[in-house]
Structures are given as C-alpha cells and as structure tokens.
Design a protein around this motif. Structure first.
Motif, PDB file in Angstrom:
ATOM      1  N   PRO A 168      -0.459   0.391  -9.225  1.00  0.00           N
ATOM      2  CA  PRO A 168      -1.825  -0.316  -8.369  1.00  0.00           C
ATOM      3  C   PRO A 168      -2.226  -1.537  -9.308  1.00  0.00           C
ATOM      4  O   PRO A 168      -2.675  -2.623  -8.517  1.00  0.00           O
ATOM      5  CB  PRO A 168      -2.681   1.039  -8.455  1.00  0.00           C
ATOM      6  CG  PRO A 168      -2.028   2.157  -8.610  1.00  0.00           C
ATOM      7  CD  PRO A 168      -0.892   1.879  -9.622  1.00  0.00           C
ATOM      8  N   LEU A 187       2.904   6.698  -6.526  1.00  0.00           N
ATOM      9  CA  LEU A 187       1.999   6.576  -7.798  1.00  0.00           C
ATOM     10  C   LEU A 187       2.213   7.414  -8.818  1.00  0.00           C
ATOM     11  O   LEU A 187       1.995   7.157 -10.145  1.00  0.00           O
ATOM     12  CB  LEU A 187       0.695   6.609  -7.172  1.00  0.00           C
ATOM     13  CG  LEU A 187      -0.575   6.508  -8.370  1.00  0.00           C
ATOM     14  CD1 LEU A 187      -0.635   5.319  -8.871  1.00  0.00           C
ATOM     15  CD2 LEU A 187      -2.110   6.924  -7.600  1.00  0.00           C
ATOM     16  N   PHE A 236       0.734  -1.057   0.011  1.00  0.00           N
ATOM     17  CA  PHE A 236       0.033  -0.143   0.040  1.00  0.00           C
ATOM     18  C   PHE A 236       0.817   1.364  -0.025  1.00  0.00           C
ATOM     19  O   PHE A 236       0.638   2.333  -0.377  1.00  0.00           O
ATOM     20  CB  PHE A 236      -0.884  -0.059   1.259  1.00  0.00           C
ATOM     21  CG  PHE A 236      -1.635   1.218   1.566  1.00  0.00           C
ATOM     22  CD1 PHE A 236      -2.669   1.433   0.509  1.00  0.00           C
ATOM     23  CD2 PHE A 236      -1.291   2.120   2.183  1.00  0.00           C
ATOM     24  CE1 PHE A 236      -3.571   2.744   0.711  1.00  0.00           C
ATOM     25  CE2 PHE A 236      -2.271   3.348   2.352  1.00  0.00           C
ATOM     26  CZ  PHE A 236      -3.240   3.645   1.368  1.00  0.00           C
ATOM     27  N   GLY A 237       1.964   1.179   0.799  1.00  0.00           N
ATOM     28  CA  GLY A 237       2.973   2.214   0.668  1.00  0.00           C
ATOM     29  C   GLY A 237       3.446   2.723  -0.631  1.00  0.00           C
ATOM     30  O   GLY A 237       3.793   3.816  -1.213  1.00  0.00           O
ATOM     31  N   TYR A 238       3.620   1.500  -1.639  1.00  0.00           N
ATOM     32  CA  TYR A 238       4.195   1.649  -2.807  1.00  0.00           C
ATOM     33  C   TYR A 238       3.280   2.548  -3.592  1.00  0.00           C
ATOM     34  O   TYR A 238       3.504   3.437  -4.348  1.00  0.00           O
ATOM     35  CB  TYR A 238       4.446   0.547  -3.638  1.00  0.00           C
ATOM     36  CG  TYR A 238       5.715  -0.144  -2.957  1.00  0.00           C
ATOM     37  CD1 TYR A 238       7.043   0.398  -2.844  1.00  0.00           C
ATOM     38  CD2 TYR A 238       5.727  -1.716  -2.890  1.00  0.00           C
ATOM     39  CE1 TYR A 238       7.974  -0.217  -2.151  1.00  0.00           C
ATOM     40  CE2 TYR A 238       7.036  -2.317  -2.490  1.00  0.00           C
ATOM     41  CZ  TYR A 238       7.954  -1.748  -2.134  1.00  0.00           C
ATOM     42  OH  TYR A 238       8.995  -2.296  -1.695  1.00  0.00           O
ATOM     43  N   ILE A 239       1.932   2.375  -3.499  1.00  0.00           N
ATOM     44  CA  ILE A 239       1.066   2.988  -4.423  1.00  0.00           C
ATOM     45  C   ILE A 239       0.696   4.472  -3.680  1.00  0.00           C
ATOM     46  O   ILE A 239       0.733   5.557  -4.422  1.00  0.00           O
ATOM     47  CB  ILE A 239      -0.512   2.242  -4.135  1.00  0.00           C
ATOM     48  CG1 ILE A 239      -0.499   0.794  -4.607  1.00  0.00           C
ATOM     49  CG2 ILE A 239      -1.737   3.258  -4.657  1.00  0.00           C
ATOM     50  CD1 ILE A 239      -1.723  -0.001  -4.544  1.00  0.00           C
ATOM     51  N   SER A 240       0.699   4.717  -2.547  1.00  0.00           N
ATOM     52  CA  SER A 240       0.496   5.987  -1.961  1.00  0.00           C
ATOM     53  C   SER A 240       1.506   6.997  -1.827  1.00  0.00           C
ATOM     54  O   SER A 240       1.326   8.247  -2.258  1.00  0.00           O
ATOM     55  CB  SER A 240       0.084   5.988  -0.427  1.00  0.00           C
ATOM     56  OG  SER A 240       1.263   5.132   0.261  1.00  0.00           O
ATOM     57  N   LEU A 241       2.943   6.281  -2.324  1.00  0.00           N
ATOM     58  CA  LEU A 241       4.022   7.232  -1.974  1.00  0.00           C
ATOM     59  C   LEU A 241       4.663   7.342  -3.538  1.00  0.00           C
ATOM     60  O   LEU A 241       5.018   8.719  -3.778  1.00  0.00           O
ATOM     61  CB  LEU A 241       5.393   6.674  -1.332  1.00  0.00           C
ATOM     62  CG  LEU A 241       4.824   6.518   0.342  1.00  0.00           C
ATOM     63  CD1 LEU A 241       5.826   5.781   0.826  1.00  0.00           C
ATOM     64  CD2 LEU A 241       4.481   7.885   0.870  1.00  0.00           C
TER      65      LEU A 241
END
Length: 275
Positions: free
Chosen positions: A249, A242, A235-240
């Motif tokens: 995603p 993107l 989830f951190g990969y997506i939020s940070l």
C-alpha cells in the motif's frame, strides 16, 4: 428534467453502420442492424479475447519452465530475471490488447455509445485481470502443486513462495512507474515537436487554450478508460496480495501521487480530448 435523464443511455454512436432502415412512425426511418450479425460479431470478439488470454497463460507457464532451467536452486537472481521478463511481456500484451479491444468494440457496431463503452470496458478489464494477476496466482497456487509433485512434501520448506511473490509484485510496480513516465513523455514530446519543430510560428502562451492551432498540436486523446483501469489494477494488488506484500500500500500510494501529478499536467497542457 424534460425527459432528458436517460439521454446518455440512448446517445447514438456516430460510427454505427446500419444494414437496413425500417419504418417507425409517420414515415420516419430508423437505422438497424441484423440481430444475427450483431450476435455473431460479439461471439467472435469474445472468442478472440479468450484466445489472447490463453496465449498469456501459456506464456506464463513457458517462462516458469525456463526459470527452472535458468536456476534449479531458485536463487534471487533467477526470480528477479523472470519477474522482469514477465513484467515486460505483460506491458507489451497490454499495449497490443489496448489496440485490439478498441478495434473489436468498433467492429461489433453498437448502436448506442454507452453499449460500446460497456463492451470495451468489460473486455479490457477481463484481459487486464488475467494479464496482471495470473502470474502471481500461478506462483501462489499452481507452482507449489507442481513442486510437491516433483519434490514430494518438502517443497514448501525448500522454496519461499512469499519472496517470489514480493519480487514479482515490486517489479510490476516499477514497470507501472515506467509506464506512467512514458504516458507522460509521449504527449509532451509530440507537443514539443508540433510547436517547436514542425510549426514555424510558435503558439503564444497567453491564448493557446483558445486556438485551433494549439488543439491540433496536442496529442489526441479520446478515451480515459485505460487511465481508470490502471487505478483498478493497483487497488487489486492491495486487496489480493496485501498478506504476501505488507509494504504494497505504501508503494502504491506513492505511485498514485506521482500518477496524479503527471496526469493532471498532461491532460491540462499536452492532450486534446476528442470527446
């Protein structure tokens, strides 16, 4: 109900080792640990955590220095090779600290089980944050600063940092898939070895969930923290990141579906939950 709502918060740690017992009520003895000793152990644990994080950051800087020697022109081959080496180091550091954090939390000697789990969770999350994200932050923020010093203000035009972030993140996701396959394959291999090679009498499939023999043949699993931590990291990969990796995603959704299928089958067939 009946004063049991806070039971989980006060559930005792069976591995707690007391230094002394003091009188409480009506001659009842309660086990306690010296507060100075407890504080000292916590300080030492976080110092060790800080040392491990510093070692990881130094390894990132060292690998970037090697990358400059491998390919001064920043070709794709050099970026891909660095990303693969960095991802493998990240995976190795995760396995080492997984073992080390558990030992440190046990050594701190928490009286309540919830305090031990909170300590373990905070240590693992803090390390995994640096272990998984520090390299990409290095590429995005610190590496351009170094290149500006070396190549003046033309560094941003000469080097494509977005492509390097994308390559690195895709490699990390591929390594995550390999880690999921390994976490599924190890319990399965252990179960097959215990049931087909080590034990002469095979376990009957109709009653295997109700026999001690089946439980002893399964892979012992006592903590789901790492399983949850992997989801948080994804989830951190997506939020940070993107903005730099728009397709992130989609790949992470496919990884989560794969992980859901593998983990559900693993936990239902090859794993014995100790707690």
């Amino acid at each position: 109900i009946w004063g049991m709502e806070n039971y989980l918060n006060n559930e005792p740690n069976n591995d707690f080792k007391s230094d002394q017992s003091i009188d409480f009520l009506f001659g009842t003895k309660i086990k306690v640990m010296k507060r100075k000793k407890f504080i000292f152990r916590n300080i030492i644990s976080y110092i060790i955590l800080g040392i491990v994080i510093i070692i990881r950051i130094i390894s990132i800087h060292f690998l970037f220095s090697l990358q400059r020697k491998w390919n001064e022109e920043y070709q794709i081959k050099g970026k891909l090779g660095y990303a693969m080496v960095s991802g493998c180091i990240s995976l190795i550091m995760t396995q080492i600290y997984k073992f080390l954090s558990r030992k440190l939390s046990d050594w701190e000697n928490h009286k309540n089980l919830i305090d031990q789990y909170n300590s373990l969770t905070f240590k693992v999350f803090l390390f995994e944050f640096f272990n998984n994200y520090a390299t990409i932050f290095y590429i995005a923020f610190y590496k351009p600063y170094l290149d500006i010093i070396k190549y003046s203000n033309n560094a941003s035009e000469k080097f494509n940092y977005f492509s390097e972030i994308q390559i690195h993140l895709y490699v990390l996701l591929l390594i995550n898939i390999g880690e999921n396959l390994a976490s599924f394959g190890m319990p399965m291999a252990y179960y097959l070895y215990q049931t087909r090679f080590k034990n002469n009498n095979k376990i009957k499939t109709n009653d295997r969930n109700y026999t001690i023999k089946y439980q002893m043949s399964c892979f012992k699993y006592d903590n789901l923290l790492i399983e949850y931590m992997q989801k948080i990291i994804l989830f951190g990969y997506i939020s940070l990141f993107l903005v730099a990796v728009p397709l992130c995603p989609i790949f992470i959704a496919l990884i989560l579906i794969l992980e859901y299928l593998l983990d559900s089958y693993k936990l239902a067939n090859f794993v014995y939950m100790m707690n």
